[in-house]
Design a protein around this motif. Structure first.
Motif, PDB file in Angstrom:
ATOM      1  N   GLY A 223       0.233  -0.990   0.454  1.00 39.30           N
ATOM      2  CA  GLY A 223      -0.030   0.178   0.625  1.00 39.30           C
ATOM      3  C   GLY A 223       0.992   1.286  -0.356  1.00 39.30           C
ATOM      4  O   GLY A 223       0.171   2.184  -0.168  1.00 39.30           O
ATOM      5  N   ARG A 224       2.110   1.147   0.266  1.00 40.01           N
ATOM      6  CA  ARG A 224       2.587   2.432   0.671  1.00 40.01           C
ATOM      7  C   ARG A 224       3.482   2.790  -1.350  1.00 40.01           C
ATOM      8  O   ARG A 224       3.819   4.091  -1.279  1.00 40.01           O
ATOM      9  CB  ARG A 224       3.907   2.157   1.614  1.00 40.01           C
ATOM     10  CG  ARG A 224       3.752   2.255   2.389  1.00 40.01           C
ATOM     11  CD  ARG A 224       4.590   2.256   4.080  1.00 40.01           C
ATOM     12  NE  ARG A 224       4.328   1.698   5.423  1.00 40.01           N
ATOM     13  CZ  ARG A 224       5.591   1.569   6.193  1.00 40.01           C
ATOM     14  NH1 ARG A 224       6.348   1.362   5.812  1.00 40.01           N
ATOM     15  NH2 ARG A 224       5.096   1.420   7.261  1.00 40.01           N
ATOM     16  N   LEU A 225       3.737   1.639  -1.904  1.00 47.71           N
ATOM     17  CA  LEU A 225       4.380   2.257  -3.293  1.00 47.71           C
ATOM     18  C   LEU A 225       3.374   1.691  -4.059  1.00 47.71           C
ATOM     19  O   LEU A 225       3.784   2.329  -5.210  1.00 47.71           O
ATOM     20  CB  LEU A 225       5.020   0.683  -3.494  1.00 47.71           C
ATOM     21  CG  LEU A 225       6.279   0.582  -2.756  1.00 47.71           C
ATOM     22  CD1 LEU A 225       7.809  -0.347  -2.838  1.00 47.71           C
ATOM     23  CD2 LEU A 225       7.421   2.420  -2.620  1.00 47.71           C
ATOM     24  N   GLN A 226       2.522   1.338  -3.534  1.00 46.28           N
ATOM     25  CA  GLN A 226       0.625   0.857  -4.503  1.00 46.28           C
ATOM     26  C   GLN A 226       1.546   0.321  -5.518  1.00 46.28           C
ATOM     27  O   GLN A 226       1.226  -0.031  -6.790  1.00 46.28           O
ATOM     28  CB  GLN A 226       0.316   2.344  -5.311  1.00 46.28           C
ATOM     29  CG  GLN A 226      -0.542   3.437  -4.181  1.00 46.28           C
ATOM     30  CD  GLN A 226      -1.113   2.821  -4.080  1.00 46.28           C
ATOM     31  OE1 GLN A 226      -2.372   2.911  -4.572  1.00 46.28           O
ATOM     32  NE2 GLN A 226      -1.899   3.161  -2.340  1.00 46.28           N
ATOM     33  N   LYS A 227       1.537  -0.673  -5.485  1.00 48.40           N
ATOM     34  CA  LYS A 227       1.656  -1.789  -6.904  1.00 48.40           C
ATOM     35  C   LYS A 227       1.731  -3.526  -5.474  1.00 48.40           C
ATOM     36  O   LYS A 227       2.042  -3.565  -4.408  1.00 48.40           O
ATOM     37  CB  LYS A 227       3.054  -2.043  -7.110  1.00 48.40           C
ATOM     38  CG  LYS A 227       4.531  -1.939  -6.714  1.00 48.40           C
ATOM     39  CD  LYS A 227       6.223  -1.630  -7.204  1.00 48.40           C
ATOM     40  CE  LYS A 227       6.895  -1.943  -5.750  1.00 48.40           C
ATOM     41  NZ  LYS A 227       8.492  -1.888  -6.918  1.00 48.40           N
TER      42      LYS A 227
ATOM     43  N   GLY B 209      -9.334   9.185   8.271  1.00 54.99           N
ATOM     44  CA  GLY B 209      -8.735  10.198   9.362  1.00 54.99           C
ATOM     45  C   GLY B 209      -6.954  10.297   8.139  1.00 54.99           C
ATOM     46  O   GLY B 209      -6.580  11.145   8.616  1.00 54.99           O
ATOM     47  N   GLY B 210      -6.892   9.501   6.576  1.00 58.40           N
ATOM     48  CA  GLY B 210      -5.983   9.555   5.737  1.00 58.40           C
ATOM     49  C   GLY B 210      -4.875   8.941   5.683  1.00 58.40           C
ATOM     50  O   GLY B 210      -3.847   8.666   5.280  1.00 58.40           O
ATOM     51  N   ILE B 211      -5.070   8.267   6.948  1.00 58.42           N
ATOM     52  CA  ILE B 211      -4.254   6.537   7.205  1.00 58.42           C
ATOM     53  C   ILE B 211      -4.669   5.752   6.598  1.00 58.42           C
ATOM     54  O   ILE B 211      -6.476   4.956   6.842  1.00 58.42           O
ATOM     55  CB  ILE B 211      -3.914   6.465   8.633  1.00 58.42           C
ATOM     56  CG1 ILE B 211      -3.204   7.871   9.141  1.00 58.42           C
ATOM     57  CG2 ILE B 211      -2.899   5.214   8.939  1.00 58.42           C
ATOM     58  CD1 ILE B 211      -2.943   7.801  10.785  1.00 58.42           C
TER      59      ILE B 211
ATOM     60  N   GLN C 189      -3.635   0.647  11.264  1.00 58.94           N
ATOM     61  CA  GLN C 189      -2.608   1.778  10.994  1.00 58.94           C
ATOM     62  C   GLN C 189      -3.835   2.645  11.431  1.00 58.94           C
ATOM     63  O   GLN C 189      -3.028   3.749  12.639  1.00 58.94           O
ATOM     64  CB  GLN C 189      -2.154   1.776   9.967  1.00 58.94           C
ATOM     65  CG  GLN C 189      -0.412   1.032  10.047  1.00 58.94           C
ATOM     66  CD  GLN C 189       0.618   1.321  10.442  1.00 58.94           C
ATOM     67  OE1 GLN C 189       0.750   2.385  11.435  1.00 58.94           O
ATOM     68  NE2 GLN C 189       1.640   1.031   9.904  1.00 58.94           N
ATOM     69  N   ASP C 190      -5.181   2.687  11.318  1.00 59.38           N
ATOM     70  CA  ASP C 190      -5.873   4.194  11.604  1.00 59.38           C
ATOM     71  C   ASP C 190      -6.347   4.297  12.301  1.00 59.38           C
ATOM     72  O   ASP C 190      -6.386   5.088  13.351  1.00 59.38           O
ATOM     73  CB  ASP C 190      -6.584   4.349  10.098  1.00 59.38           C
ATOM     74  CG  ASP C 190      -7.711   3.546   9.509  1.00 59.38           C
ATOM     75  OD1 ASP C 190      -7.391   2.271  10.498  1.00 59.38           O
ATOM     76  OD2 ASP C 190      -8.416   2.734   8.851  1.00 59.38           O
ATOM     77  N   LEU C 191      -7.078   3.005  13.080  1.00 60.11           N
ATOM     78  CA  LEU C 191      -8.012   2.403  14.267  1.00 60.11           C
ATOM     79  C   LEU C 191      -7.105   1.473  15.414  1.00 60.11           C
ATOM     80  O   LEU C 191      -8.233   1.774  16.215  1.00 60.11           O
ATOM     81  CB  LEU C 191      -8.794   2.513  13.722  1.00 60.11           C
ATOM     82  CG  LEU C 191      -9.667   2.945  12.855  1.00 60.11           C
ATOM     83  CD1 LEU C 191     -11.429   2.606  12.551  1.00 60.11           C
ATOM     84  CD2 LEU C 191     -10.219   4.664  13.713  1.00 60.11           C
ATOM     85  N   GLY C 192      -5.417   0.938  15.332  1.00 61.54           N
ATOM     86  CA  GLY C 192      -5.880  -0.046  15.828  1.00 61.54           C
ATOM     87  C   GLY C 192      -4.531   0.439  16.936  1.00 61.54           C
ATOM     88  O   GLY C 192      -4.571   1.221  17.587  1.00 61.54           O
TER      89      GLY C 192
END
Length: 297
Positions: free
Chosen positions: A32-36, A273-275, A230-233
């Motif tokens: 997800g960071r590199l989108q590939k 939240g953008g994450i 990452q966003d809620l845990g």
């Protein structure tokens, strides 16, 4: 250590879970960071950079646990871990873990009995992960609250949570997810206690990871996919507890069942939240297609 033979094998018959093995995403890994899409080797290289590593799962999917074992043993072989924490082992069993060093168990059943394993967790899924961790000499930590703590929380007590971890919008999202996960049948008055239980679990998982962290490798957590978000845990409590921590050194890998109607990997990633909720997704077949809510209504 030998890897499960299908570690790199995308064939439908290489999987245990019976549904959607021929789906286009099965066996593929999305960064997800590199989108590939990335290879397992590229994934492992990324995981080795983590200080805190969270491996999510759907608890009843055998393929998730077998892939977790592949990742665990690869990281052990690379001397990339400082310790392992399990959501499946609660605080009441921590003394058993402390007394495990130097003990020889004649069988997996003997180990199971020693730990007084909670039968709510499928032993055959978790014993290979636990055994590999112990055989490697890694510290193993309990990373969950026990039933007494749950009851305390429902009665208005329990551990104090760090302040300002989530804003009002995030709390509303947590309430909505609790409502959805209980099929809309949970009285709204119970939302705060349920979320507090969930957040206390996340806090305890974060504390377990911090207790295992050192400069020699990543502290690894096995937990459900929601806890690994990452966003809620858990990562948010790691950041709240450790002012020196950064989100970049917290890595979340989720093992996800494919949806037969969805082949776009980013569609599996909620972003609050953008994450993005996870850094990596590893797609697997599904265990079953079942409307759990329909059974309850």
């Amino acid at each position: 250590m030998a890897q499960p033979p299908y570690f790199l094998d995308p064939r439908p018959d290489a999987w245990v879970s019976p549904l959607h093995g021929d789906h286009a995403l099965v066996g593929r890994i999305w960064d997800g960071r590199l989108q590939k899409f990335v290879t397992p080797e590229e994934l492992l290289a990324g995981l080795r950079e983590a200080r805190f590593l969270l491996l999510g799962e759907k608890h009843d999917n055998a393929d998730h646990h077998r892939l977790q074992l592949s990742v665990l043993e690869s990281l052990i072989s690379a001397n990339a871990l400082s310790g392992v924490a399990f959501e499946m082992i609660d605080a009441s069993r921590a003394p058993k873990l402390e007394g495990i060093a130097g003990r020889n168990f004649a069988s997996e059943e003997e180990l199971r009995a020693w730990l007084e394993w909670d039968e709510g967790w499928e032993w055959e899924f978790y014993s290979p992960l636990l055994r590999s961790s112990l055989d490697a000499g890694l510290p193993v930590a309990a990373a969950n609250i026990d039933e007494n703590a749950v009851m305390d929380i429902y009665q208005g007590d329990g551990p104090l949570l760090p302040e300002n971890v989530f804003d009002q919008a995030a709390m509303e999202k947590l309430f909505a997810d609790i409502d959805e996960s209980h099929c809309g049948l949970l009285p709204e008055s119970q939302f705060p206690a349920m979320v507090r239980v969930q957040q206390t679990r996340d806090l305890v998982m974060a504390e377990a990871l911090r207790s295992l962290s050192d400069e020699d490798g990543a502290a690894l957590l096995f937990a459900g996919n929601y806890h690994a978000r990452q966003d809620l845990g858990v990562p948010n409590f790691l950041l709240a507890l450790d002012a020196g921590a950064s989100r970049e050194e917290i890595v979340s890998l989720a093992f996800l069942e494919v949806d037969p109607g969805e082949i776009v990997p980013v569609s599996y990633l909620e972003r609050f939240g953008g994450i993005p909720e996870h850094d990596y997704l590893w797609f697997t077949p599904a265990v079953e297609e079942q409307d759990y809510c329909a059974q309850l209504r």
